[in-house]
Design a protein around this motif. Structure first.
Motif, PDB file in Angstrom:
ATOM      1  N   LEU A 294       0.824  -1.208   0.000  1.00  0.00           N
ATOM      2  CA  LEU A 294       0.000   0.000   0.000  1.00  0.00           C
ATOM      3  C   LEU A 294       0.858   1.258   0.000  1.00  0.00           C
ATOM      4  O   LEU A 294       0.520   2.257  -0.650  1.00  0.00           O
ATOM      5  N   ALA A 295       1.982   1.213   0.718  1.00  0.00           N
ATOM      6  CA  ALA A 295       2.882   2.375   0.756  1.00  0.00           C
ATOM      7  C   ALA A 295       3.482   2.644  -0.627  1.00  0.00           C
ATOM      8  O   ALA A 295       3.521   3.791  -1.090  1.00  0.00           O
ATOM      9  N   LEU A 296       3.940   1.602  -1.286  1.00  0.00           N
ATOM     10  CA  LEU A 296       4.528   1.767  -2.617  1.00  0.00           C
ATOM     11  C   LEU A 296       3.486   2.223  -3.629  1.00  0.00           C
ATOM     12  O   LEU A 296       3.756   3.105  -4.461  1.00  0.00           O
ATOM     13  N   LEU A 297       2.288   1.645  -3.555  1.00  0.00           N
ATOM     14  CA  LEU A 297       1.230   2.039  -4.493  1.00  0.00           C
ATOM     15  C   LEU A 297       0.849   3.502  -4.277  1.00  0.00           C
ATOM     16  O   LEU A 297       0.618   4.246  -5.247  1.00  0.00           O
ATOM     17  N   SER A 298       0.802   3.931  -3.030  1.00  0.00           N
ATOM     18  CA  SER A 298       0.507   5.336  -2.731  1.00  0.00           C
ATOM     19  C   SER A 298       1.588   6.250  -3.303  1.00  0.00           C
ATOM     20  O   SER A 298       1.291   7.318  -3.837  1.00  0.00           O
ATOM     21  N   TYR A 299       2.833   5.810  -3.205  1.00  0.00           N
ATOM     22  CA  TYR A 299       3.945   6.602  -3.740  1.00  0.00           C
ATOM     23  C   TYR A 299       3.793   6.803  -5.246  1.00  0.00           C
ATOM     24  O   TYR A 299       3.893   7.929  -5.743  1.00  0.00           O
ATOM     25  N   PHE A 300       3.530   5.715  -5.983  1.00  0.00           N
ATOM     26  CA  PHE A 300       3.394   5.827  -7.435  1.00  0.00           C
ATOM     27  C   PHE A 300       2.155   6.640  -7.813  1.00  0.00           C
ATOM     28  O   PHE A 300       2.171   7.390  -8.787  1.00  0.00           O
ATOM     29  N   TYR A 301       1.106   6.506  -7.030  1.00  0.00           N
ATOM     30  CA  TYR A 301      -0.127   7.261  -7.275  1.00  0.00           C
ATOM     31  C   TYR A 301       0.131   8.766  -7.102  1.00  0.00           C
ATOM     32  O   TYR A 301      -0.314   9.581  -7.916  1.00  0.00           O
ATOM     33  N   LEU A 302       0.861   9.118  -6.059  1.00  0.00           N
ATOM     34  CA  LEU A 302       1.119  10.534  -5.779  1.00  0.00           C
ATOM     35  C   LEU A 302       2.136  11.149  -6.735  1.00  0.00           C
ATOM     36  O   LEU A 302       2.208  12.376  -6.850  1.00  0.00           O
ATOM     37  N   ARG A 303       2.904  10.332  -7.427  1.00  0.00           N
ATOM     38  CA  ARG A 303       3.867  10.855  -8.393  1.00  0.00           C
ATOM     39  C   ARG A 303       3.212  11.236  -9.720  1.00  0.00           C
ATOM     40  O   ARG A 303       3.862  11.814 -10.595  1.00  0.00           O
ATOM     41  N   ASP A 304       1.934  10.921  -9.869  1.00  0.00           N
ATOM     42  CA  ASP A 304       1.197  11.316 -11.073  1.00  0.00           C
ATOM     43  C   ASP A 304       0.978  12.828 -11.034  1.00  0.00           C
ATOM     44  O   ASP A 304       0.303  13.344 -10.154  1.00  0.00           O
TER      45      ASP A 304
ATOM     46  N   GLU B 227      -3.739  13.931 -14.303  1.00  0.00           N
ATOM     47  CA  GLU B 227      -5.062  13.459 -13.888  1.00  0.00           C
ATOM     48  C   GLU B 227      -4.957  12.229 -12.986  1.00  0.00           C
ATOM     49  O   GLU B 227      -4.415  11.201 -13.382  1.00  0.00           O
ATOM     50  N   SER B 228      -5.471  12.336 -11.762  1.00  0.00           N
ATOM     51  CA  SER B 228      -5.449  11.202 -10.833  1.00  0.00           C
ATOM     52  C   SER B 228      -6.423  10.118 -11.290  1.00  0.00           C
ATOM     53  O   SER B 228      -7.527  10.416 -11.759  1.00  0.00           O
ATOM     54  N   GLU B 229      -6.003   8.868 -11.108  1.00  0.00           N
ATOM     55  CA  GLU B 229      -6.843   7.742 -11.511  1.00  0.00           C
ATOM     56  C   GLU B 229      -7.876   7.431 -10.434  1.00  0.00           C
ATOM     57  O   GLU B 229      -7.632   7.664  -9.247  1.00  0.00           O
ATOM     58  N   PRO B 230      -9.043   6.902 -10.832  1.00  0.00           N
ATOM     59  CA  PRO B 230     -10.059   6.556  -9.832  1.00  0.00           C
ATOM     60  C   PRO B 230      -9.578   5.441  -8.905  1.00  0.00           C
ATOM     61  O   PRO B 230      -9.087   4.410  -9.381  1.00  0.00           O
ATOM     62  N   VAL B 231      -9.693   5.671  -7.612  1.00  0.00           N
ATOM     63  CA  VAL B 231      -9.210   4.707  -6.627  1.00  0.00           C
ATOM     64  C   VAL B 231      -9.918   3.367  -6.793  1.00  0.00           C
ATOM     65  O   VAL B 231      -9.307   2.303  -6.622  1.00  0.00           O
ATOM     66  N   SER B 232     -11.198   3.405  -7.168  1.00  0.00           N
ATOM     67  CA  SER B 232     -11.960   2.156  -7.313  1.00  0.00           C
ATOM     68  C   SER B 232     -11.355   1.246  -8.374  1.00  0.00           C
ATOM     69  O   SER B 232     -11.276   0.026  -8.199  1.00  0.00           O
ATOM     70  N   PHE B 233     -10.866   1.850  -9.486  1.00  0.00           N
ATOM     71  CA  PHE B 233     -10.285   1.022 -10.541  1.00  0.00           C
ATOM     72  C   PHE B 233      -8.881   0.556 -10.164  1.00  0.00           C
ATOM     73  O   PHE B 233      -8.464  -0.541 -10.540  1.00  0.00           O
ATOM     74  N   ILE B 234      -8.158   1.369  -9.407  1.00  0.00           N
ATOM     75  CA  ILE B 234      -6.844   0.943  -8.909  1.00  0.00           C
ATOM     76  C   ILE B 234      -7.016  -0.257  -7.967  1.00  0.00           C
ATOM     77  O   ILE B 234      -6.265  -1.239  -8.056  1.00  0.00           O
ATOM     78  N   VAL B 235      -8.007  -0.189  -7.086  1.00  0.00           N
ATOM     79  CA  VAL B 235      -8.281  -1.311  -6.186  1.00  0.00           C
ATOM     80  C   VAL B 235      -8.658  -2.556  -6.993  1.00  0.00           C
ATOM     81  O   VAL B 235      -8.227  -3.679  -6.677  1.00  0.00           O
ATOM     82  N   LYS B 236      -9.422  -2.362  -8.053  1.00  0.00           N
ATOM     83  CA  LYS B 236      -9.824  -3.486  -8.901  1.00  0.00           C
ATOM     84  C   LYS B 236      -8.612  -4.161  -9.534  1.00  0.00           C
ATOM     85  O   LYS B 236      -8.497  -5.389  -9.539  1.00  0.00           O
TER      86      LYS B 236
END
Length: 229
Positions: A13-23, A26-35
């Motif tokens: 979760l920490a690594l995924l948050s890091y890559f998400y915040l480096r965008d 346009e931020s991606e929908p969290v629901s599709f990332i979880v999917k």
């Protein structure tokens, strides 16, 4: 049990948050990332079953084959298959950096379940080492895979197929090398440290490059919109 689950989930979760915040766009929908994370998590079980059969039937009988085929090829192929056929065509995959987000998400779903199973079997004292090595490595393989798929989606037809091929081959080669180093014996750590530094250097470069490509992509969209008015 709660401690093991927390230790198993935390690095992914920490690594995924890091890559998400480096965008940077346009931020991606969290629901599709979880999917996509769940896609990777579900993949863990059929892959582990195949690996068990290959070892039990002595089909894989050398360190080289175990590293590059059983671990490298099987794991990266199935992650690539899910990413390409379930995510690549999706409407939310709409700029080059998205490949990195979804590539890391699928990889970290797999790595997280694998990590929890390992900690359940061997104990929570391995949590830090697992976070620094296999979980981080899986994330970075996913970054490389997603980077080239992101480039492929917005490239011309001639270079598209080449980049799709590289999106599978390069993570497979890196993953196989990682596992081969692990099997080299007592001195594996002296090879692993520079290899992991190289992986992180590569991953950070891909993140910066993907953001530049995304900037160009959005600038071109804006230009096309103005020209159509």
């Amino acid at each position: 049990m709660l401690v093991i689950l927390s230790a198993g989930f935390a690095p992914g979760l920490a690594l995924l948050s890091y890559f998400y915040l480096r965008d940077e766009f346009e931020s991606e929908p969290v629901s599709f990332i979880v999917k996509t994370f769940m896609y990777g998590a579900v993949l863990t079980f059929p892959i582990m079953f195949l690996q068990y059969v290959l070892q039990a039937e002595s089909i894989i009988d050398s360190p080289w084959m175990n590293a590059y085929f059983s671990a490298g090829f099987l794991e990266e192929f199935f992650k690539w298959f899910i990413l390409f056929f379930a995510v690549y065509q999706h409407v939310e995959f709409n700029d080059p950096y998205d490949g990195i987000i979804y590539g890391a998400s699928v990889s970290l779903g797999f790595a997280t379940v694998e990590n929890i199973l390992y900690l359940l079997a061997h104990g929570v004292e391995f949590a830090i080492g697992r976070a620094l090595l296999p979980v981080s490595a899986h994330a970075l393989f996913g970054v490389v895979m997603g980077y080239y798929l992101g480039k492929a989606k917005f490239a011309g037809q001639q270079s598209k197929l080449k980049r799709i091929y590289v999106s599978l081959f390069l993570p497979f080669a890196l993953h196989g090398t990682y596992d081969f180093i692990l099997g080299t014996g007592r001195n594996w750590i002296f090879y692993m440290i520079p290899f992991m530094l190289f992986l992180w250097w590569t991953g950070i470069r891909k993140i910066k490059s993907a953001n530049r490509l995304t900037s160009t992509h959005y600038n071109q969209k804006e230009l096309n919109k103005k020209m159509s008015i």
